[in-house]
Design an enzyme around this catalytic site. Structure first.
Site, mmCIF file in Angstrom:
data_model
loop_
_atom_site.group_PDB
_atom_site.id
_atom_site.type_symbol
_atom_site.label_atom_id
_atom_site.label_comp_id
_atom_site.label_asym_id
_atom_site.label_seq_id
_atom_site.Cartn_x
_atom_site.Cartn_y
_atom_site.Cartn_z
ATOM 1 N N LYS A 192 0.826 -1.218 0.000
ATOM 2 C CA LYS A 192 0.000 0.000 0.000
ATOM 3 C C LYS A 192 0.863 1.272 0.000
ATOM 4 O O LYS A 192 2.071 1.226 0.256
ATOM 5 C CB LYS A 192 -0.927 -0.036 1.224
ATOM 6 C CG LYS A 192 -1.981 -1.155 1.150
ATOM 7 C CD LYS A 192 -2.963 -1.083 2.324
ATOM 8 C CE LYS A 192 -4.029 -2.150 2.219
ATOM 9 N NZ LYS A 192 -5.027 -2.060 3.338
ATOM 10 N N TYR A 249 -12.450 -2.126 -3.914
ATOM 11 C CA TYR A 249 -12.969 -2.195 -2.544
ATOM 12 C C TYR A 249 -14.493 -2.119 -2.502
ATOM 13 O O TYR A 249 -15.065 -1.785 -1.459
ATOM 14 C CB TYR A 249 -12.354 -1.076 -1.699
ATOM 15 C CG TYR A 249 -10.964 -1.403 -1.163
ATOM 16 C CD1 TYR A 249 -10.751 -2.511 -0.340
ATOM 17 C CD2 TYR A 249 -9.875 -0.603 -1.468
ATOM 18 C CE1 TYR A 249 -9.486 -2.809 0.163
ATOM 19 C CE2 TYR A 249 -8.603 -0.893 -0.970
ATOM 20 C CZ TYR A 249 -8.424 -1.997 -0.155
ATOM 21 O OH TYR A 249 -7.180 -2.292 0.355
ATOM 22 N N GLU A 309 -9.605 -10.942 -7.521
ATOM 23 C CA GLU A 309 -8.683 -9.809 -7.361
ATOM 24 C C GLU A 309 -7.498 -9.903 -8.332
ATOM 25 O O GLU A 309 -7.062 -8.889 -8.890
ATOM 26 C CB GLU A 309 -8.215 -9.731 -5.906
ATOM 27 C CG GLU A 309 -9.354 -9.341 -4.966
ATOM 28 C CD GLU A 309 -8.996 -9.403 -3.486
ATOM 29 O OE1 GLU A 309 -9.863 -9.096 -2.662
ATOM 30 O OE2 GLU A 309 -7.837 -9.761 -3.149
ATOM 31 N N HIS A 359 -2.327 -5.325 1.534
ATOM 32 C CA HIS A 359 -3.611 -6.008 1.332
ATOM 33 C C HIS A 359 -3.315 -7.461 1.024
ATOM 34 O O HIS A 359 -2.314 -7.767 0.361
ATOM 35 C CB HIS A 359 -4.370 -5.395 0.139
ATOM 36 C CG HIS A 359 -5.500 -6.265 -0.330
ATOM 37 N ND1 HIS A 359 -6.752 -6.208 0.246
ATOM 38 C CD2 HIS A 359 -5.547 -7.261 -1.261
ATOM 39 C CE1 HIS A 359 -7.523 -7.130 -0.330
ATOM 40 N NE2 HIS A 359 -6.824 -7.769 -1.247
ATOM 41 N N ASN A 381 -2.070 0.353 6.646
ATOM 42 C CA ASN A 381 -1.530 -0.872 7.249
ATOM 43 C C ASN A 381 -0.672 -1.689 6.282
ATOM 44 O O ASN A 381 -0.560 -2.912 6.407
ATOM 45 C CB ASN A 381 -2.657 -1.696 7.880
ATOM 46 C CG ASN A 381 -3.719 -2.093 6.885
ATOM 47 O OD1 ASN A 381 -3.588 -1.833 5.694
ATOM 48 N ND2 ASN A 381 -4.766 -2.739 7.370
HETATM 49 P P1 ADP Z 1 -7.987 -6.617 5.808
HETATM 50 O O1 ADP Z 1 -7.156 -5.710 4.913
HETATM 51 O O2 ADP Z 1 -7.215 -7.075 7.015
HETATM 52 O O3 ADP Z 1 -8.614 -7.769 5.037
HETATM 53 P P2 ADP Z 1 -10.632 -5.370 5.805
HETATM 54 O O4 ADP Z 1 -10.912 -6.163 4.559
HETATM 55 O O5 ADP Z 1 -11.614 -5.474 6.915
HETATM 56 O O6 ADP Z 1 -9.181 -5.725 6.398
HETATM 57 O O7 ADP Z 1 -10.507 -3.829 5.452
HETATM 58 C C1 ADP Z 1 -9.898 -3.414 4.242
HETATM 59 C C2 ADP Z 1 -8.973 -2.248 4.549
HETATM 60 O O8 ADP Z 1 -9.765 -1.142 4.997
HETATM 61 C C3 ADP Z 1 -7.977 -2.463 5.708
HETATM 62 O O9 ADP Z 1 -6.809 -3.168 5.303
HETATM 63 C C4 ADP Z 1 -7.664 -1.050 6.114
HETATM 64 O O10 ADP Z 1 -6.756 -0.412 5.201
HETATM 65 C C5 ADP Z 1 -9.034 -0.395 5.968
HETATM 66 N N1 ADP Z 1 -9.787 -0.440 7.235
HETATM 67 C C6 ADP Z 1 -10.375 -1.516 7.811
HETATM 68 N N2 ADP Z 1 -10.994 -1.200 8.966
HETATM 69 C C7 ADP Z 1 -10.806 0.137 9.118
HETATM 70 C C8 ADP Z 1 -11.194 1.093 10.109
HETATM 71 N N3 ADP Z 1 -11.921 0.717 11.176
HETATM 72 N N4 ADP Z 1 -10.801 2.371 9.955
HETATM 73 C C9 ADP Z 1 -10.076 2.762 8.868
HETATM 74 N N5 ADP Z 1 -9.688 1.910 7.892
HETATM 75 C C10 ADP Z 1 -10.032 0.623 8.007
HETATM 76 MG MG MG Z 2 -10.015 -7.708 3.520
#
Ligand code: ADP
Ligand code: MG
Length: 140
Positions: free
Chosen positions: A11, A51, A128, A117, A114
């Protein structure tokens, strides 16, 4: 367990800090092989489409803005049990909850920024991968 493929994105928070190599090394050290890789700057439309499953979530607009705030590296990873293995080395979504030694614990800035992905299932991995790569761009 058969060889499997999964989809990864390094990212913008990670590319901005020049961590493409560091993150990729952690993926490789976990037993995953990069079989396709491209550095791109996503359009808003591309990020919104990618997304789309999160479009009702309160963080959707911020997430899309973050994902287009700089370049990303889209990758196809291959290995035994690749989907689960990648999720394991990524660590929890919120780096505060991620295990020591995971990519997110080591490098993530926040729950949003974070660093990586990773697909959450083999079915979503196939969707994807096809969103970003043609079959001939993947060389295993
Ligand atoms: P992951 O990437 O661990 O699969 P999710 O699919 O739930 O997590 O969420 C997609 C992305 O959205 C996350 O990697 C993060 O960048 C963002 N995200 C998820 N939850 C939050 C939140 N509560 N606040 C801000 N950004 C979030
Ligand atoms: Mg996810």
């Amino acid at each position: 367990m058969a060889t499997e493929r999964t989809f990864s994105i390094i990212k913008p928070d990670a590319t901005r800090r020049n961590l493409t190599g560091a993150v990729t090394k952690m993926l490789e050290d976990a037993g995953l092989r990069v079989v396709a890789s491209r550095r791109i700057h996503m359009t808003r439309e591309q990020a919104e489409g990618f997304y789309a499953v999160h479009k009702e979530r309160p963080f959707f607009n911020d997430l899309v803005s973050f994902m287009i705030s700089g370049p990303v590296v889209v990758q196809v990873l291959e290995g035994e049990n690749a989907v689960a293995k990648n999720r394991e080395v990524m660590g929890a979504t919120n780096p505060a909850n991620a295990e020591e030694g995971t990519i997110r614990k080591t490098h993530a800035e926040s729950i949003e920024a974070n660093s990586v992905h990773g697909s959450d299932s083999a079915e979503n991995a196939a969707i994807e991968i096809a969103y970003f790569f043609k079959p001939e761009e993947i060389v295993g």
